[in-house]
Design a protein around this motif. Sequence first.
Motif, PDB file in Angstrom:
ATOM      1  N   ARG A 141     -26.140 -26.854 -15.829  1.00 22.91           N
ATOM      2  CA  ARG A 141     -27.566 -27.013 -15.550  1.00 22.91           C
ATOM      3  C   ARG A 141     -27.834 -26.710 -14.078  1.00 22.91           C
ATOM      4  O   ARG A 141     -27.124 -27.207 -13.205  1.00 22.91           O
ATOM      5  CB  ARG A 141     -28.026 -28.445 -15.875  1.00 22.91           C
ATOM      6  N   ALA A 151     -33.963 -28.900 -15.476  1.00 21.52           N
ATOM      7  CA  ALA A 151     -33.998 -27.478 -15.819  1.00 21.52           C
ATOM      8  C   ALA A 151     -33.097 -27.211 -17.019  1.00 21.52           C
ATOM      9  O   ALA A 151     -32.110 -27.915 -17.254  1.00 21.52           O
ATOM     10  CB  ALA A 151     -33.537 -26.645 -14.630  1.00 21.52           C
ATOM     11  N   ASP A 152     -33.470 -26.229 -17.805  1.00 17.20           N
ATOM     12  CA  ASP A 152     -32.675 -25.861 -18.976  1.00 17.20           C
ATOM     13  C   ASP A 152     -31.306 -25.327 -18.555  1.00 17.20           C
ATOM     14  O   ASP A 152     -31.131 -24.786 -17.460  1.00 17.20           O
ATOM     15  CB  ASP A 152     -33.403 -24.794 -19.795  1.00 17.20           C
ATOM     16  N   GLU A 153     -30.357 -25.471 -19.454  1.00 21.06           N
ATOM     17  CA  GLU A 153     -29.009 -24.978 -19.192  1.00 21.06           C
ATOM     18  C   GLU A 153     -29.017 -23.455 -19.022  1.00 21.06           C
ATOM     19  O   GLU A 153     -29.828 -22.752 -19.629  1.00 21.06           O
ATOM     20  CB  GLU A 153     -28.082 -25.369 -20.338  1.00 21.06           C
ATOM     21  N   ARG A 211     -30.274 -18.200 -21.580  1.00 19.81           N
ATOM     22  CA  ARG A 211     -30.622 -17.986 -20.174  1.00 19.81           C
ATOM     23  C   ARG A 211     -29.335 -17.596 -19.442  1.00 19.81           C
ATOM     24  O   ARG A 211     -28.373 -18.363 -19.455  1.00 19.81           O
ATOM     25  CB  ARG A 211     -31.201 -19.252 -19.557  1.00 19.81           C
ATOM     26  N   THR A 247     -34.716 -16.488 -15.292  1.00 15.01           N
ATOM     27  CA  THR A 247     -35.471 -17.485 -16.049  1.00 15.01           C
ATOM     28  C   THR A 247     -36.917 -17.067 -16.271  1.00 15.01           C
ATOM     29  O   THR A 247     -37.600 -17.666 -17.105  1.00 15.01           O
ATOM     30  CB  THR A 247     -35.432 -18.835 -15.326  1.00 15.01           C
TER      31      THR A 247
END
Length: 236
Positions: free
Chosen positions: A151, A158-160, A192, A234
């Motif tokens: 992360r 925040a998203d991985e 991502r 991102t």
Amino acid sequence: MAFTINDLQDLTRLLATRPEWLSEVRRLVLTEELLSLPDIVRSLAEAQRRTEQRLEELAEAQRRTEQRLEELAEAQRRTEETVRRLVNQMAEVRGDTLEIKFRDKAHAYFGRWLRRARVVPFIELEEQLESKLTDDELVELSLTDILVHGRPRLALGADEVWLAVEVSSVVDANDVSRAQQRAALLRRAGLRAVPVAVGARIIPQARSLAETLNVALMRDGADEGWERAYQAATQN
């Protein structure tokens, strides 16, 4: 008293019977230069023969020299080729060593970017990616040096993200391009992904291309362009 025609004919007949007198007559009639002409001609002929022989020797010596130069050039080419192979092999060894180093200490190196950073073998992702990528794309992605998961520290919650990491002793434009292409494959599969190129040295062309392609760089623990690369990845 001057010779008459009859006298000359008599002389001719006399010389025919006394050939030993001919040389004396020649000496009296001909100049010294003309008398020595046969010897001069013979000397010139001998000199010409020696000159031609010397030219042949020089030509042979030149041929041997050219052959030797060709042999030396070929030996130098082989030596240079051997040196290039050794340099490439050493670079590969250094690259492999660096890859092991970054793989074994992923948390130490990439932990500044990611929380709980860990290396994930491609085989653990393969089944998840099979339905979204072609076989050729899967093969290409499997060649990624290191896949790191975690992360981002840039923002709480925040998203991985995934790091597609290319490792080389000397990072060049090809390493940067591969990182970008393989990260793009991960994003195509719905993950991502941030492209990263790491190494002991980064050439200027690689640094310039990394800025253009939004690829993060790392060298001796120092990083460049992480925030830019993360934001670009991102936002897509």
